[in-house]
Scaffold this motif. Structure first.
Motif, mmCIF file in Angstrom:
data_model
loop_
_atom_site.group_PDB
_atom_site.id
_atom_site.type_symbol
_atom_site.label_atom_id
_atom_site.label_comp_id
_atom_site.label_asym_id
_atom_site.label_seq_id
_atom_site.Cartn_x
_atom_site.Cartn_y
_atom_site.Cartn_z
ATOM 1 N N ILE A 32 0.823 -1.198 0.000
ATOM 2 C CA ILE A 32 0.000 0.000 0.000
ATOM 3 C C ILE A 32 0.863 1.257 0.000
ATOM 4 O O ILE A 32 1.991 1.262 0.481
ATOM 5 C CB ILE A 32 -0.965 0.052 1.203
ATOM 6 N N THR A 33 0.315 2.272 -0.577
ATOM 7 C CA THR A 33 0.929 3.597 -0.559
ATOM 8 C C THR A 33 0.371 4.382 0.617
ATOM 9 O O THR A 33 -0.845 4.370 0.853
ATOM 10 C CB THR A 33 0.636 4.327 -1.876
ATOM 11 N N TRP A 53 4.337 2.549 -2.275
ATOM 12 C CA TRP A 53 4.341 1.254 -1.606
ATOM 13 C C TRP A 53 5.736 0.652 -1.525
ATOM 14 O O TRP A 53 6.052 -0.067 -0.568
ATOM 15 C CB TRP A 53 3.398 0.280 -2.327
ATOM 16 N N ASN A 54 6.572 0.907 -2.512
ATOM 17 C CA ASN A 54 7.921 0.337 -2.488
ATOM 18 C C ASN A 54 8.946 1.304 -1.904
ATOM 19 O O ASN A 54 10.138 1.020 -1.885
ATOM 20 C CB ASN A 54 8.348 -0.104 -3.881
ATOM 21 N N GLY A 55 8.482 2.480 -1.462
ATOM 22 C CA GLY A 55 9.379 3.446 -0.845
ATOM 23 C C GLY A 55 10.271 4.191 -1.813
ATOM 24 O O GLY A 55 11.100 4.999 -1.401
ATOM 25 N N ARG A 72 8.801 4.886 5.812
ATOM 26 C CA ARG A 72 7.996 3.735 6.194
ATOM 27 C C ARG A 72 8.896 2.611 6.677
ATOM 28 O O ARG A 72 10.048 2.487 6.248
ATOM 29 C CB ARG A 72 7.137 3.264 5.019
ATOM 30 N N ASP A 73 8.351 1.799 7.567
ATOM 31 C CA ASP A 73 9.034 0.603 8.055
ATOM 32 C C ASP A 73 8.079 -0.554 7.822
ATOM 33 O O ASP A 73 7.145 -0.764 8.611
ATOM 34 C CB ASP A 73 9.370 0.765 9.545
ATOM 35 N N ASN A 74 8.298 -1.276 6.759
ATOM 36 C CA ASN A 74 7.373 -2.343 6.402
ATOM 37 C C ASN A 74 7.348 -3.455 7.448
ATOM 38 O O ASN A 74 6.329 -4.121 7.630
ATOM 39 C CB ASN A 74 7.731 -2.916 5.035
ATOM 40 N N ALA A 75 8.460 -3.653 8.138
ATOM 41 C CA ALA A 75 8.503 -4.702 9.161
ATOM 42 C C ALA A 75 7.597 -4.357 10.348
ATOM 43 O O ALA A 75 7.128 -5.251 11.058
ATOM 44 C CB ALA A 75 9.930 -4.909 9.631
ATOM 45 N N ALA A 102 -0.116 2.622 -6.886
ATOM 46 C CA ALA A 102 1.337 2.711 -6.763
ATOM 47 C C ALA A 102 1.766 4.100 -6.284
ATOM 48 O O ALA A 102 2.753 4.247 -5.576
ATOM 49 C CB ALA A 102 1.988 2.389 -8.096
ATOM 50 N N LEU A 103 0.998 5.099 -6.667
ATOM 51 C CA LEU A 103 1.257 6.466 -6.234
ATOM 52 C C LEU A 103 -0.079 7.203 -6.232
ATOM 53 O O LEU A 103 -0.838 7.092 -7.191
ATOM 54 C CB LEU A 103 2.241 7.155 -7.186
#
Length: 123
Positions: A32-33, A53-55, A72-75, A102-103
């Motif tokens: 997610i964005t 979403w991919n930073g 963002r910290d996906n973990a 995506a954006l």
């Protein structure tokens, strides 16, 4: 059920810093964005910036460029808004939001919203 919970708002003097957090549950966070918006007193809610979403993609409005950073910290399923050199004009309710795009730059492109957190900057 997707939930976004914000924290980190408060009262700060001009020139100070705050970091807002947005914890997301109920959705694959890495897909997610995250976007950030704010609503100043007497104004409509407006877009501040976003982290894809991919930073890899970040966009900011001119008013906060160089002062605010979205990460963002996906973990931890958490998005952040680091705000430095705050000004009285930054006083607002701040909201994070989640999009499957995506954006996303516009409010209607976001599907889920946090409850908002108040930031007050004194002069």
């Amino acid at each position: 059920q997707v939930q976004l919970v914000e924290s980190g708002g408060g009262l700060v003097q001009a020139g100070g810093s705050l970091r807002l957090s947005c914890v997301v549950s109920g959705r694959n966070f890495s897909a997610i964005t995250i976007g950030w918006f704010r609503q100043r007193p007497g104004n409509e809610r407006g877009f501040i910036g976003t982290n894809s979403w991919n930073g890899r993609s970040q966009l900011y409005i001119d008013d906060v460029k160089g002062r605010f950073t979205i990460s963002r910290d996906n973990a931890r399923n958490t998005g952040y808004l680091q705000m430095n050199n705050l000004k009285p004009g930054d006083t607002a309710a701040y909201y994070c939001a989640a999009s499957g795009l995506a954006l996303a730059l516009r409010e209607h492109q976001y599907d889920y919203w946090g409850q908002g957190t108040q930031v007050t900057v004194s002069s």
